[in-house]
Write an enzyme that holds these catalytic residues in place. Structure first.
Site, PDB file in Angstrom:
ATOM      1  N   ARG A 229      -2.948 -16.235 -64.541  1.00 50.95           N
ATOM      2  CA  ARG A 229      -2.453 -14.611 -63.544  1.00 50.95           C
ATOM      3  C   ARG A 229      -1.717 -15.400 -62.401  1.00 50.95           C
ATOM      4  NH1 ARG A 229      -3.036 -10.827 -66.386  1.00 50.95           N
ATOM      5  NH2 ARG A 229      -4.112  -9.370 -65.948  1.00 50.95           N
ATOM      6  N   HIS A 277       5.726 -12.363 -69.485  1.00 51.46           N
ATOM      7  CA  HIS A 277       4.082 -11.753 -69.259  1.00 51.46           C
ATOM      8  C   HIS A 277       4.411 -11.038 -70.758  1.00 51.46           C
ATOM      9  CE1 HIS A 277       0.752  -9.932 -67.357  1.00 51.46           C
ATOM     10  NE2 HIS A 277       0.711 -10.420 -68.242  1.00 51.46           N
TER      11      HIS A 277
HETATM   12  P1  NDP Z   1     -12.886 -13.083 -69.957  1.00 50.78           P
HETATM   13  O1  NDP Z   1     -13.680 -12.453 -68.602  1.00 50.78           O
HETATM   14  O2  NDP Z   1     -13.468 -12.653 -71.187  1.00 50.78           O
HETATM   15  O3  NDP Z   1     -13.665 -14.485 -69.507  1.00 50.78           O
HETATM   16  C1  NDP Z   1     -13.127 -15.379 -68.060  1.00 50.78           C
HETATM   17  C2  NDP Z   1     -13.592 -16.281 -68.274  1.00 50.78           C
HETATM   18  O4  NDP Z   1     -13.098 -17.258 -66.948  1.00 50.78           O
HETATM   19  C3  NDP Z   1     -15.027 -17.423 -68.484  1.00 50.78           C
HETATM   20  O5  NDP Z   1     -15.125 -18.123 -69.965  1.00 50.78           O
HETATM   21  C4  NDP Z   1     -15.255 -17.504 -67.233  1.00 50.78           C
HETATM   22  O6  NDP Z   1     -16.502 -18.068 -66.760  1.00 50.78           O
HETATM   23  C5  NDP Z   1     -14.015 -18.243 -66.730  1.00 50.78           C
HETATM   24  N1  NDP Z   1     -14.107 -17.577 -65.656  1.00 50.78           N
HETATM   25  C6  NDP Z   1     -13.614 -16.994 -64.155  1.00 50.78           C
HETATM   26  N2  NDP Z   1     -14.392 -17.235 -63.918  1.00 50.78           N
HETATM   27  C7  NDP Z   1     -14.508 -18.883 -62.899  1.00 50.78           C
HETATM   28  C8  NDP Z   1     -14.228 -19.713 -62.204  1.00 50.78           C
HETATM   29  N3  NDP Z   1     -14.007 -19.614 -61.134  1.00 50.78           N
HETATM   30  N4  NDP Z   1     -14.139 -21.109 -62.229  1.00 50.78           N
HETATM   31  C9  NDP Z   1     -14.363 -21.109 -63.786  1.00 50.78           C
HETATM   32  N5  NDP Z   1     -14.728 -20.542 -64.916  1.00 50.78           N
HETATM   33  C10 NDP Z   1     -14.541 -19.089 -64.291  1.00 50.78           C
HETATM   34  O7  NDP Z   1     -11.806 -13.100 -69.367  1.00 50.78           O
HETATM   35  P2  NDP Z   1     -10.267 -12.962 -71.189  1.00 50.78           P
HETATM   36  O8  NDP Z   1     -10.484 -13.663 -71.452  1.00 50.78           O
HETATM   37  O9  NDP Z   1     -11.243 -11.104 -71.611  1.00 50.78           O
HETATM   38  O10 NDP Z   1      -8.532 -12.932 -69.735  1.00 50.78           O
HETATM   39  C11 NDP Z   1      -8.481 -13.998 -69.342  1.00 50.78           C
HETATM   40  C12 NDP Z   1      -6.919 -13.526 -68.238  1.00 50.78           C
HETATM   41  O11 NDP Z   1      -6.229 -13.604 -69.478  1.00 50.78           O
HETATM   42  C13 NDP Z   1      -7.241 -12.382 -68.168  1.00 50.78           C
HETATM   43  O12 NDP Z   1      -8.295 -12.507 -66.540  1.00 50.78           O
HETATM   44  C14 NDP Z   1      -5.829 -12.357 -67.801  1.00 50.78           C
HETATM   45  O13 NDP Z   1      -5.933 -12.867 -65.890  1.00 50.78           O
HETATM   46  C15 NDP Z   1      -4.886 -13.237 -68.404  1.00 50.78           C
HETATM   47  N6  NDP Z   1      -4.515 -12.060 -69.870  1.00 50.78           N
HETATM   48  C16 NDP Z   1      -3.046 -11.925 -69.567  1.00 50.78           C
HETATM   49  C17 NDP Z   1      -2.203 -12.130 -70.157  1.00 50.78           C
HETATM   50  C18 NDP Z   1      -0.940 -11.949 -71.180  1.00 50.78           C
HETATM   51  O14 NDP Z   1      -0.349 -11.359 -71.804  1.00 50.78           O
HETATM   52  N7  NDP Z   1      -0.465 -13.005 -70.417  1.00 50.78           N
HETATM   53  C19 NDP Z   1      -3.200 -10.683 -71.453  1.00 50.78           C
HETATM   54  C20 NDP Z   1      -4.546 -10.882 -71.532  1.00 50.78           C
HETATM   55  C21 NDP Z   1      -5.338 -11.473 -70.585  1.00 50.78           C
HETATM   56  P3  NDP Z   1     -18.259 -17.674 -67.525  1.00 50.78           P
HETATM   57  O15 NDP Z   1     -17.948 -17.041 -69.423  1.00 50.78           O
HETATM   58  O16 NDP Z   1     -18.858 -18.915 -67.130  1.00 50.78           O
HETATM   59  O17 NDP Z   1     -18.791 -16.531 -66.412  1.00 50.78           O
END
Ligand code: NDP
Length: 314
Positions: A229, A277
């Site tokens: 993001r 995006h």
């Molecule tokens: P998930 O919710 O499946 O995964 C999020 C990951 O981030 C998890 O491994 C989590 O750790 C980690 N995380 C969350 N908070 C923290 C923190 N404070 N510190 C360290 N690690 C953290 O998300 P997705 O993989 O499905 O998607 C990720 C992001 O990709 C979306 O939220 C969106 O913003 C972006 N996106 C962008 C797109 C584009 O076209 N550019 C399309 C789709 C998504 P843990 O597993 O330990 O909880």
């Protein structure tokens, strides 16, 4: 009464293409338009949304489940009127992850070979032999966020031959990937990557995380790919890091705000590649199939894999 999907995603005009997509890949599912004036909520209604309007919130609260056409749901959770008691499921599916991995591969290899310079030279009709000889198997890529998308991307990069590490909130193991977790291990994670890929979700803990101090932990001249993001990045700090050589280049698929105004300095920076995006959006048919499966899962009282934990924020 069987489950019905009420669709507001992408606005009133998009309904017909959603209807056709469901008819072709999930004919068993009943769909209706959120904008149909005759629509009355039923107990087994599920909503398919992207950015619902404030006036939609009251009816969304009566839904049995809500599926978002985006993998990031920060915009929904930020809305004070959004019904947090209704199960909320994020977009997923194999194609979404594959498209993201393809994009990240393109971006990482582009940074590795400095493809941005070739594009600028071509515009100027300049033939300059600026070979970069660092192969993928001698390049360290760090993926921040190892969730649905990040874990898949990290493993695709590892299969190509990159030396891949990952960083997340809680401990985990992932084949072929060195995993670190927690803020205390962030500097060590950053110190060990040539190209950093951001796939974190937007939460209060990750907003503005990527500032100048953060970027200074990377080896000098590292590359940066942002597909998470725009809100994760302090924009002035990114520009400063690119200007003073802390970073050698950046590929940004997400920025703040979107759409990025024509006057924004990011557009004109010679070391930045911007895409609007577009990293990962599965075809409407693939999305419809995924949504039908999610709704079937919720209707059976089961927990879909990408059920959002609203307290955690992702
Ligand atoms: P998930 O919710 O499946 O995964 C999020 C990951 O981030 C998890 O491994 C989590 O750790 C980690 N995380 C969350 N908070 C923290 C923190 N404070 N510190 C360290 N690690 C953290 O998300 P997705 O993989 O499905 O998607 C990720 C992001 O990709 C979306 O939220 C969106 O913003 C972006 N996106 C962008 C797109 C584009 O076209 N550019 C399309 C789709 C998504 P843990 O597993 O330990 O909880």
């Amino acid at each position: 009464m069987s489950a019905r999907i009420v669709i507001s995603a992408d606005g009133e005009k998009a309904f017909e293409s959603w209807r056709q997509a469901f008819a072709s890949v999930a004919p068993e599912v009943e769909v209706c338009s959120w904008y149909d004036p005759t629509w009355e909520p039923r107990p087994d209604d599920y909503a398919l949304v992207w950015k619902p309007k404030p006036e939609h919130m009251e009816r969304l609260a009566q839904m049995k489940g809500i599926v978002c056409t985006g993998a990031g749901v920060d915009h929904l959770l930020a809305h004070t009127g959004f019904p947090r008691h209704v199960p909320l499921v994020r977009m997923g599916g194999e194609q979404t992850a594959r498209l993201m991995a393809d994009y990240v591969l393109w971006a990482v290899i582009g940074l590795l070979r400095d493809a941005r310079t070739w594009a600028v030279q071509q515009q100027q009709g300049l033939w300059r032999n600026n070979v970069r000889s660092q192969p993928s198997n001698m390049t360290r890529v760090g993926v921040m966020g190892l969730g649905h998308l990040g874990a898949y991307v990290a493993q695709v990069l590892a299969n190509v031959g990159f030396c891949v590490s990952g960083w997340k909130r809680s401990p985990a193991e992932l084949d072929g990937v060195t995993v670190k977790h927690g803020m205390e291990n962030l500097p060590a994670f950053l110190a060990d990557v040539d190209v950093l890929v951001n796939l974190l979700p937007a939460t209060p803990a990750t907003d503005g995380l990527i500032d100048y101090t953060f970027l200074s932990h990377l080896p000098k001249g590292a590359g940066f790919v942002n597909v998470g993001r725009g809100r994760h990045v302090v924009q002035e700090d990114l520009l400063r890091a690119l200007d003073d050589g802390t970073l050698s280049g950046a590929v940004l698929d997400v920025v703040t705000p979107e759409p990025l105004p024509e006057s924004n300095a990011l557009w004109r920076h010679p070391r930045i590649t911007i895409t609007p995006h577009v990293a990962s959006e599965a075809s409407r048919g693939m999305q419809a199939r995924y949504v039908a499966d999610v709704v079937a899962c919720l209707a059976q009282g089961e927990k879909p894999a990408l059920l959002c934990d609203v307290k955690r924020g992702y």
